[in-house]
Write a protein that holds these residues in place. Structure first.
Motif, mmCIF file in Angstrom:
data_model
loop_
_atom_site.group_PDB
_atom_site.id
_atom_site.type_symbol
_atom_site.label_atom_id
_atom_site.label_comp_id
_atom_site.label_asym_id
_atom_site.label_seq_id
_atom_site.Cartn_x
_atom_site.Cartn_y
_atom_site.Cartn_z
ATOM 1 N N ALA A 143 -32.555 -26.024 30.733
ATOM 2 C CA ALA A 143 -31.881 -25.304 29.658
ATOM 3 C C ALA A 143 -31.888 -23.809 29.961
ATOM 4 N N LYS A 144 -30.759 -23.164 29.694
ATOM 5 C CA LYS A 144 -30.607 -21.730 29.878
ATOM 6 C C LYS A 144 -30.077 -21.131 28.581
ATOM 7 N N SER A 145 -30.685 -20.037 28.152
ATOM 8 C CA SER A 145 -30.257 -19.415 26.902
ATOM 9 C C SER A 145 -29.913 -17.950 27.132
ATOM 10 N N TRP A 146 -28.970 -17.473 26.322
ATOM 11 C CA TRP A 146 -28.591 -16.075 26.276
ATOM 12 C C TRP A 146 -28.769 -15.585 24.850
ATOM 13 N N ARG A 147 -28.286 -14.408 24.551
ATOM 14 C CA ARG A 147 -28.504 -13.854 23.221
ATOM 15 C C ARG A 147 -27.879 -14.721 22.140
ATOM 16 N N TYR A 148 -26.647 -15.165 22.364
ATOM 17 C CA TYR A 148 -25.943 -15.936 21.339
ATOM 18 C C TYR A 148 -25.546 -17.339 21.806
ATOM 19 N N ALA A 149 -25.914 -17.721 23.010
ATOM 20 C CA ALA A 149 -25.432 -19.001 23.539
ATOM 21 C C ALA A 149 -26.547 -19.725 24.292
ATOM 22 N N LYS A 150 -26.333 -21.026 24.508
ATOM 23 C CA LYS A 150 -27.273 -21.839 25.273
ATOM 24 C C LYS A 150 -26.511 -22.927 26.025
ATOM 25 N N LEU A 151 -27.113 -23.393 27.112
ATOM 26 C CA LEU A 151 -26.533 -24.465 27.917
ATOM 27 C C LEU A 151 -27.663 -25.344 28.419
ATOM 28 N N GLU A 152 -27.474 -26.661 28.316
ATOM 29 C CA GLU A 152 -28.513 -27.611 28.707
ATOM 30 C C GLU A 152 -27.883 -28.780 29.440
ATOM 31 N N CYS A 153 -28.464 -29.161 30.583
ATOM 32 C CA CYS A 153 -27.991 -30.298 31.372
ATOM 33 C C CYS A 153 -29.190 -31.184 31.694
ATOM 34 N N GLY A 154 -29.000 -32.509 31.620
ATOM 35 C CA GLY A 154 -30.134 -33.374 31.902
ATOM 36 C C GLY A 154 -29.762 -34.834 32.016
ATOM 37 N N VAL A 155 -30.790 -35.660 32.186
ATOM 38 C CA VAL A 155 -30.630 -37.102 32.308
ATOM 39 C C VAL A 155 -31.752 -37.780 31.550
ATOM 40 N N LYS A 156 -31.452 -38.939 30.985
ATOM 41 C CA LYS A 156 -32.423 -39.680 30.183
ATOM 42 C C LYS A 156 -32.320 -41.163 30.520
ATOM 43 N N PHE A 157 -33.480 -41.806 30.713
ATOM 44 C CA PHE A 157 -33.524 -43.255 30.910
ATOM 45 C C PHE A 157 -34.082 -43.896 29.653
ATOM 46 N N ASN A 158 -33.366 -44.886 29.141
ATOM 47 C CA ASN A 158 -33.731 -45.557 27.894
ATOM 48 C C ASN A 158 -34.022 -47.033 28.141
ATOM 49 N N ASN A 159 -35.123 -47.513 27.584
ATOM 50 C CA ASN A 159 -35.451 -48.934 27.611
ATOM 51 C C ASN A 159 -35.848 -49.374 26.209
ATOM 52 N N TYR A 160 -35.135 -50.361 25.665
ATOM 53 C CA TYR A 160 -35.461 -50.944 24.364
ATOM 54 C C TYR A 160 -35.734 -52.430 24.574
ATOM 55 N N ASN A 161 -36.846 -52.905 24.042
ATOM 56 C CA ASN A 161 -37.238 -54.291 24.223
ATOM 57 C C ASN A 161 -37.468 -54.938 22.863
ATOM 58 N N PHE A 162 -36.553 -55.830 22.468
ATOM 59 C CA PHE A 162 -36.651 -56.517 21.185
ATOM 60 C C PHE A 162 -37.585 -57.717 21.275
ATOM 61 N N LYS A 163 -38.390 -57.900 20.230
ATOM 62 C CA LYS A 163 -39.213 -59.101 20.115
ATOM 63 C C LYS A 163 -38.407 -60.173 19.363
ATOM 64 N N ASP A 164 -39.058 -61.294 19.041
ATOM 65 C CA ASP A 164 -38.357 -62.375 18.349
ATOM 66 C C ASP A 164 -37.891 -61.912 16.978
ATOM 67 N N ALA A 165 -36.630 -62.166 16.677
ATOM 68 C CA ALA A 165 -36.070 -61.819 15.371
ATOM 69 C C ALA A 165 -36.238 -62.994 14.416
ATOM 70 N N LEU A 166 -36.660 -62.682 13.191
ATOM 71 C CA LEU A 166 -36.825 -63.694 12.154
ATOM 72 C C LEU A 166 -35.628 -63.631 11.218
ATOM 73 N N VAL A 167 -34.915 -64.747 11.098
ATOM 74 C CA VAL A 167 -33.728 -64.817 10.259
ATOM 75 C C VAL A 167 -34.081 -65.517 8.964
ATOM 76 N N ASP A 168 -33.709 -64.929 7.844
ATOM 77 C CA ASP A 168 -33.992 -65.518 6.542
ATOM 78 C C ASP A 168 -33.261 -66.853 6.415
ATOM 79 N N ILE A 169 -33.977 -67.890 5.977
ATOM 80 C CA ILE A 169 -33.399 -69.232 5.942
ATOM 81 C C ILE A 169 -32.312 -69.367 4.881
ATOM 82 N N ASN A 170 -32.293 -68.445 3.914
ATOM 83 C CA ASN A 170 -31.289 -68.509 2.858
ATOM 84 C C ASN A 170 -30.029 -67.723 3.198
#
Length: 232
Positions: A79-106
């Motif tokens: 990230a780089k900032s100036w008096r009135y402005a900013k600029l940011e460049c980057g990368v992100k790795f995401n991992n989401y792991n769902f467990k067993d879902a319980l569905v209402d029987i009704n």
């Protein structure tokens, strides 16, 4: 309960700060981040975040699904900032792991249930920019604040029709006008474009972006939201 702490590292060539955040309640979340001053007003940030969350969904007023998921997020940006402005460049790795879902029987099995099993992984390459001419950091009374962001998401079946990539563009802004010492008008706008429908909940939807609580019925944000009601 949320606890935070930051420490300046004394034996580094570049000024470096390391910090941690712990959230306890509705399961847990832990975040570790480092920030290094590369040169004047230019920083390198590296963050790791892990959490375990629970999620309940009401569908048309009826209990529908209960599930838990873990998330792991690793990111790096400059990230780089100036008096009135900013600029940011980057990368992100995401991992989401769902467990067993319980569905209402009704209740009938919801159409989005197939998205709530197994592990989802994807990359997020982003560029953020902003302009801020306001007179105060908290409760400004004059000036403008503009923010823009471009994201390129890459991953297996990250979007509809087995697409491996999609992009989004977001822009928002606030304009501050004082009409008296005690009254300020703040017109604002927020827009976001997503070029395809995402199959992953981790990618924020076309309406909400990073704003908690703004979402479509087929996408669920992860920002400490553990209760979701779906309507017509």
């Amino acid at each position: 309960v949320i606890m935070q702490g930051y420490v300046n590292l004394p034996f580094t060539k570049k000024p470096t700060q390391i910090g941690g955040t712990i959230r306890l309640g509705k399961r847990y979340k832990f975040k570790l981040n480092t920030s290094t001053l590369l040169r004047k007003n230019m920083y390198l940030d590296i963050n790791y975040e892990v959490g375990y969350n629970e999620l309940r969904i009401n569908d048309l007023g009826k209990a529908a699904v209960s599930t838990t998921f873990s998330d792991n997020i690793l990111s790096a940006d400059i990230a780089k900032s100036w008096r009135y402005a900013k600029l940011e460049c980057g990368v992100k790795f995401n991992n989401y792991n769902f467990k067993d879902a319980l569905v209402d029987i009704n209740n009938e099995e919801p159409e989005y249930l197939h998205k709530m099993f197994g592990s989802n992984n994807y990359w997020d390459f982003f560029v953020k920019t902003g302009v801020n001419t306001t007179n105060k950091k908290i409760f400004p009374t004059s000036g403008i604040k503009l923010d823009g962001e471009f994201n390129l998401y890459k991953g297996h079946d990250v979007a509809e029709k087995s697409s491996h990539s999609l992009y989004s563009v977001r822009a928002s802004g606030n304009f501050y006008f004082s009409t008296s010492p005690t009254f300020c008008l703040v017109p604002a706008f927020y827009v976001r474009y997503l070029d395809k429908q995402s199959n992953y909940y981790g990618i924020y939807n076309i309406i909400g972006g990073e704003w908690d609580g703004h979402y479509l019925h087929h996408q669920i944000p992860f920002c400490v939201i553990n209760y979701f009601v779906r309507g017509e």
